[in-house]
Motif scaffolding. Structure first.
Motif, PDB file in Angstrom:
ATOM      1  N   LEU A  70       0.790  -1.322  -0.047  1.00 29.93           N
ATOM      2  CA  LEU A  70      -0.056  -0.033   0.120  1.00 29.93           C
ATOM      3  C   LEU A  70       1.287   1.261   0.086  1.00 29.93           C
ATOM      4  O   LEU A  70       1.750   1.435   0.027  1.00 29.93           O
ATOM      5  CB  LEU A  70      -0.898   0.062   1.126  1.00 29.93           C
ATOM      6  CG  LEU A  70      -1.912  -1.151   1.200  1.00 29.93           C
ATOM      7  CD1 LEU A  70      -2.495  -1.059   2.563  1.00 29.93           C
ATOM      8  CD2 LEU A  70      -2.699  -1.696   0.586  1.00 29.93           C
ATOM      9  N   SER A  71      -0.067   2.850   0.141  1.00 27.24           N
ATOM     10  CA  SER A  71       0.789   4.047   0.369  1.00 27.24           C
ATOM     11  C   SER A  71       1.327   3.807   1.326  1.00 27.24           C
ATOM     12  O   SER A  71       1.125   2.963   2.330  1.00 27.24           O
ATOM     13  CB  SER A  71      -0.351   5.007  -0.186  1.00 27.24           C
ATOM     14  OG  SER A  71       0.624   6.277  -0.014  1.00 27.24           O
ATOM     15  N   GLU A  72       3.118   4.666   1.337  1.00 26.04           N
ATOM     16  CA  GLU A  72       3.466   5.188   2.593  1.00 26.04           C
ATOM     17  C   GLU A  72       2.886   5.793   3.503  1.00 26.04           C
ATOM     18  O   GLU A  72       2.657   5.293   5.226  1.00 26.04           O
ATOM     19  CB  GLU A  72       4.784   5.882   2.256  1.00 26.04           C
ATOM     20  CG  GLU A  72       4.475   7.382   1.325  1.00 26.04           C
ATOM     21  CD  GLU A  72       4.279   7.234  -0.114  1.00 26.04           C
ATOM     22  OE1 GLU A  72       4.195   8.630  -0.272  1.00 26.04           O
ATOM     23  OE2 GLU A  72       4.140   5.871  -0.539  1.00 26.04           O
ATOM     24  N   ASN A  73       1.625   6.515   3.143  1.00 31.61           N
ATOM     25  CA  ASN A  73       0.648   7.458   3.740  1.00 31.61           C
ATOM     26  C   ASN A  73      -0.534   6.455   4.898  1.00 31.61           C
ATOM     27  O   ASN A  73      -1.659   6.012   5.143  1.00 31.61           O
ATOM     28  CB  ASN A  73      -0.168   7.665   3.144  1.00 31.61           C
ATOM     29  CG  ASN A  73       0.149   9.118   2.600  1.00 31.61           C
ATOM     30  OD1 ASN A  73       1.569   9.204   2.210  1.00 31.61           O
ATOM     31  ND2 ASN A  73      -0.014   9.621   0.851  1.00 31.61           N
ATOM     32  N   PHE A  74      -0.531   4.976   4.360  1.00 28.35           N
ATOM     33  CA  PHE A  74      -1.302   4.033   5.576  1.00 28.35           C
ATOM     34  C   PHE A  74       0.044   2.975   6.237  1.00 28.35           C
ATOM     35  O   PHE A  74      -0.716   2.024   6.479  1.00 28.35           O
ATOM     36  CB  PHE A  74      -1.558   2.458   4.461  1.00 28.35           C
ATOM     37  CG  PHE A  74      -2.701   3.576   3.498  1.00 28.35           C
ATOM     38  CD1 PHE A  74      -3.580   3.687   4.316  1.00 28.35           C
ATOM     39  CD2 PHE A  74      -2.765   3.957   2.152  1.00 28.35           C
ATOM     40  CE1 PHE A  74      -5.395   4.384   3.781  1.00 28.35           C
ATOM     41  CE2 PHE A  74      -3.742   4.857   1.224  1.00 28.35           C
ATOM     42  CZ  PHE A  74      -5.024   4.677   2.319  1.00 28.35           C
ATOM     43  N   THR A  75       1.235   3.919   6.761  1.00 29.54           N
ATOM     44  CA  THR A  75       1.741   3.265   7.469  1.00 29.54           C
ATOM     45  C   THR A  75       1.866   3.015   9.197  1.00 29.54           C
ATOM     46  O   THR A  75       1.637   4.381   9.487  1.00 29.54           O
ATOM     47  CB  THR A  75       3.772   2.685   7.356  1.00 29.54           C
ATOM     48  OG1 THR A  75       4.325   4.312   7.336  1.00 29.54           O
ATOM     49  CG2 THR A  75       4.046   2.816   6.095  1.00 29.54           C
ATOM     50  N   ALA A  76       2.258   2.193  10.052  1.00 27.78           N
ATOM     51  CA  ALA A  76       2.646   3.035  11.487  1.00 27.78           C
ATOM     52  C   ALA A  76       2.943   4.343  11.690  1.00 27.78           C
ATOM     53  O   ALA A  76       2.438   5.234  12.072  1.00 27.78           O
ATOM     54  CB  ALA A  76       2.551   1.915  12.681  1.00 27.78           C
ATOM     55  N   SER A  77       3.825   4.508  10.984  1.00 27.10           N
ATOM     56  CA  SER A  77       4.956   5.973  11.211  1.00 27.10           C
ATOM     57  C   SER A  77       4.171   6.690  10.900  1.00 27.10           C
ATOM     58  O   SER A  77       4.604   8.098  11.171  1.00 27.10           O
ATOM     59  CB  SER A  77       6.119   5.218  10.431  1.00 27.10           C
ATOM     60  OG  SER A  77       7.028   4.010  10.863  1.00 27.10           O
ATOM     61  N   HIS A  78       3.525   6.697   8.991  1.00 35.55           N
ATOM     62  CA  HIS A  78       3.229   7.892   8.651  1.00 35.55           C
ATOM     63  C   HIS A  78       1.988   8.257  10.452  1.00 35.55           C
ATOM     64  O   HIS A  78       1.726   9.305  10.586  1.00 35.55           O
ATOM     65  CB  HIS A  78       2.392   7.490   8.212  1.00 35.55           C
ATOM     66  CG  HIS A  78       1.552   8.832   7.191  1.00 35.55           C
ATOM     67  ND1 HIS A  78       1.628   9.400   6.011  1.00 35.55           N
ATOM     68  CD2 HIS A  78      -0.189   8.432   7.422  1.00 35.55           C
ATOM     69  CE1 HIS A  78       0.589  10.381   6.370  1.00 35.55           C
ATOM     70  NE2 HIS A  78      -0.143   9.852   6.755  1.00 35.55           N
ATOM     71  N   PHE A  79       1.285   7.581  10.733  1.00 32.15           N
ATOM     72  CA  PHE A  79       0.579   7.978  11.491  1.00 32.15           C
ATOM     73  C   PHE A  79       0.569   8.686  12.654  1.00 32.15           C
ATOM     74  O   PHE A  79      -0.019   9.488  13.572  1.00 32.15           O
ATOM     75  CB  PHE A  79      -0.781   7.176  12.065  1.00 32.15           C
ATOM     76  CG  PHE A  79      -1.705   6.675  10.352  1.00 32.15           C
ATOM     77  CD1 PHE A  79      -2.594   7.277  10.193  1.00 32.15           C
ATOM     78  CD2 PHE A  79      -1.389   4.800  10.532  1.00 32.15           C
ATOM     79  CE1 PHE A  79      -3.404   6.802   9.490  1.00 32.15           C
ATOM     80  CE2 PHE A  79      -2.267   5.053   8.720  1.00 32.15           C
ATOM     81  CZ  PHE A  79      -3.345   5.736   8.108  1.00 32.15           C
TER      82      PHE A  79
END
Length: 272
Positions: A53-62
């Motif tokens: 998925l996009s990097e905008n869906f990682t735990a680090s992004h959140f």
């Protein structure tokens, strides 16, 4: 990840397992509760691969998105000093890395560092069975295989770069707000990663790769840039150090001792 990179056209494919992942020869959505997976294969510690998925869906992004919004609020309402603690889970298992941060390292994985202790039999070590090391190796997992460890390292390095990217955004925000000269920043981690050293994974051992962590403290006007402390120090001293430099040492109820003596070389034991 090699041959399986051609089997990712399914909408349910969340990540492409690397060779060290128990599901390397299975679809990544295969339940780990299946009877053909041993108990030690079912935890997050064995999960590693390319995030689809996009990097905008990682735990680090959140984590970063929440932290940046909190920083905006604190900067906007600067009526008193603020403290912001930002805790990222990664780099950590599950080692599942988005392509934005993985591609460079994956392309260059053959050139990545491999611990010189890889392949160590550890016959005289108490850690032979630590972190299920013996079971992973006895079951054919390549924690002693340089090529597979390089895949793992590429994934791990990608997670580090992702964190670096987000920390950079936070530092930029502090700079843009004009408060960098009056802000103390501490960067550290709670543990390391064996990453193939002694053919091991994880932490839970008193070996260099598992227990040595970064510790960077920046405080313009208070701490000179470029100072390197050679002494062994501990996280237990961080609260005392921060309160000391913030002129609030009298509030220190911790069991630690300020590191100012090492940072400013005013009192230290060079043979410590």
């Amino acid at each position: 990840m090699h041959q399986r990179e051609h089997t990712t056209g399914h909408l349910f494919q969340i990540f492409i397992p690397a060779q060290l992942d128990p599901r390397y020869d299975h679809p990544s959505n295969t339940p780990l509760s299946k009877v053909d997976f041993e108990h030690f294969e079912r935890g997050e510690s064995g999960v590693m691969g390319r995030f689809c998925l996009s990097e905008n869906f990682t735990a680090s992004h959140f984590n970063a998105d929440t932290a940046l919004k909190a920083l905006d609020r604190m900067i906007e309402n600067q009526t008193k000093p603020f403290v912001l603690t930002v805790s990222f889970h990664h780099p950590h298992a599950p080692v599942v890395t988005p392509s934005k941060y993985l591609d460079y390292y994956w392309k260059n994985r053959d050139n990545l560092f491999v611990p010189p202790s890889i392949g160590d039999t550890m016959l005289n070590s108490a850690y032979t069975k630590r972190n299920k090391r013996n079971k992973w190796l006895d079951s054919g997992y390549g924690y002693d295989d340089p090529s597979q460890v390089k895949e793992w390292t590429a994934l791990y390095y990608g997670l580090i770069e992702e964190i670096d990217d987000y920390i950079g955004k936070m530092l930029d925000k502090v700079e843009e707000a004009g408060i960098s000269n009056n802000t103390m920043i501490v960067f550290t981690a709670d543990h390391g990663e064996m990453l193939g050293a002694h053919s091991m994974r994880g932490k839970n051992v008193f070996l260099e790769e598992a227990v040595r962590v970064p510790l960077i403290i920046a405080f313009p006007g208070q701490i000179k840039p470029g100072v390197v402390v050679q002494e062994s120090v501990s996280h237990i001293d961080l609260v005392a150090t921060m309160l000391d430099y913030l002129h609030a040492g009298e509030a220190d109820k911790s069991d630690g001792t300020s590191l100012r003596r090492f940072i400013e070389t005013t009192s230290y034991n060079e043979n410590f």
